[in-house]
Write a protein that holds these residues in place. Sequence first.
Motif, PDB file in Angstrom:
ATOM      1  N   PHE A  44       0.869  -1.045  -0.059  1.00 21.86           N
ATOM      2  CA  PHE A  44       0.020  -0.019   0.077  1.00 21.86           C
ATOM      3  C   PHE A  44       0.978   1.333  -0.228  1.00 21.86           C
ATOM      4  CE2 PHE A  44      -2.704  -3.163   1.891  1.00 21.86           C
ATOM      5  CZ  PHE A  44      -3.909  -3.019   1.042  1.00 21.86           C
ATOM      6  N   THR A  45       0.516   2.116  -0.679  1.00 23.63           N
ATOM      7  CA  THR A  45       1.474   3.378  -0.918  1.00 23.63           C
ATOM      8  C   THR A  45       0.421   4.726  -1.140  1.00 23.63           C
ATOM      9  OG1 THR A  45       1.420   3.463  -3.347  1.00 23.63           O
ATOM     10  CG2 THR A  45       3.142   2.124  -2.422  1.00 23.63           C
ATOM     11  N   SER A 103      -9.208  -5.030   0.997  1.00 24.22           N
ATOM     12  CA  SER A 103      -9.717  -3.651   1.378  1.00 24.22           C
ATOM     13  C   SER A 103      -8.973  -2.834   2.625  1.00 24.22           C
ATOM     14  CB  SER A 103     -11.154  -3.663   1.859  1.00 24.22           C
ATOM     15  OG  SER A 103     -11.783  -2.187   2.056  1.00 24.22           O
ATOM     16  N   ALA A 104      -8.446  -1.695   2.489  1.00 19.65           N
ATOM     17  CA  ALA A 104      -7.919  -1.136   3.420  1.00 19.65           C
ATOM     18  C   ALA A 104      -7.975   0.548   3.393  1.00 19.65           C
ATOM     19  CB  ALA A 104      -6.356  -1.230   3.612  1.00 19.65           C
ATOM     20  N   THR A 105      -7.737   1.043   4.333  1.00 27.17           N
ATOM     21  CA  THR A 105      -7.911   2.476   4.783  1.00 27.17           C
ATOM     22  C   THR A 105      -6.834   3.279   5.074  1.00 27.17           C
ATOM     23  OG1 THR A 105     -10.233   2.222   5.530  1.00 27.17           O
ATOM     24  CG2 THR A 105      -9.323   4.446   6.018  1.00 27.17           C
ATOM     25  N   GLN A 111      -9.426   7.570   3.083  1.00 25.85           N
ATOM     26  CA  GLN A 111      -9.903   6.987   2.066  1.00 25.85           C
ATOM     27  C   GLN A 111      -9.815   5.337   1.907  1.00 25.85           C
ATOM     28  OE1 GLN A 111      -7.488   7.533  -1.594  1.00 25.85           O
ATOM     29  NE2 GLN A 111      -9.111   7.295  -2.789  1.00 25.85           N
ATOM     30  N   THR A 112     -10.708   4.854   1.403  1.00 22.34           N
ATOM     31  CA  THR A 112     -10.760   3.377   1.402  1.00 22.34           C
ATOM     32  C   THR A 112     -10.344   2.700   0.094  1.00 22.34           C
ATOM     33  OG1 THR A 112     -11.988   3.085   3.303  1.00 22.34           O
ATOM     34  CG2 THR A 112     -12.007   1.121   2.007  1.00 22.34           C
ATOM     35  N   LYS A 113      -9.602   1.884  -0.131  1.00 22.80           N
ATOM     36  CA  LYS A 113      -9.407   1.187  -1.513  1.00 22.80           C
ATOM     37  C   LYS A 113      -9.695  -0.260  -1.537  1.00 22.80           C
ATOM     38  CE  LYS A 113      -7.398   4.416  -4.432  1.00 22.80           C
ATOM     39  NZ  LYS A 113      -7.850   4.590  -5.869  1.00 22.80           N
ATOM     40  N   ALA A 137      -2.413   1.987  -4.559  1.00 21.61           N
ATOM     41  CA  ALA A 137      -2.139   3.402  -4.177  1.00 21.61           C
ATOM     42  C   ALA A 137      -3.235   4.419  -3.950  1.00 21.61           C
ATOM     43  CB  ALA A 137      -1.236   4.014  -5.424  1.00 21.61           C
ATOM     44  N   PHE A 138      -3.120   4.866  -2.793  1.00 22.35           N
ATOM     45  CA  PHE A 138      -4.378   5.752  -2.467  1.00 22.35           C
ATOM     46  C   PHE A 138      -3.970   7.087  -3.242  1.00 22.35           C
ATOM     47  CE2 PHE A 138      -4.287   2.919   0.919  1.00 22.35           C
ATOM     48  CZ  PHE A 138      -5.498   2.776   1.182  1.00 22.35           C
TER      49      PHE A 138
END
Length: 139
Positions: A44-45, A103-105, A111-113, A137-138
């Motif tokens: 996650f970035t 899923s992660a925030t 923001q959740t992706k 990437a967020f």
Amino acid sequence: MNKNLPILLLSMVLLSACSKNKPQKPACGSQVCTAIFATVGIHFTDKQGNAIAVENFSVFNLSSNKPLTPGVPNLDLVKGYYIIASDSDKQDFSTDGDNIRVSATDPVTNQTKTATFKIAGGCNCHVGKLSGPDTLAFD
């Protein structure tokens, strides 16, 4: 009447009930696997490409409609890298692969992706990613 006839008949009945013990073929068949321990993960970035620790990380098997708990909770070996599946949960996946939702925030932007993966396990020697991103990437 022959004295041995009852013993002979009893022996024939008992022996006819016996069968050769055939080795049971494993449900997955015989295969030679390596001793490595395999994992599938995701990075996650943030929008600058820097690795970030996320919140509310979840993995859900869409094929079986069950949540999964891969890896070791709260273990951050590499910042921003999270394990989706490992050989420890190989039995939770089908041999041909299951669709998995990750899923992660982002704790800074909230923001959740979400991303979808296809992960195989089952009768394979190790878990493996059939499809899905390496990095999420967020914005």
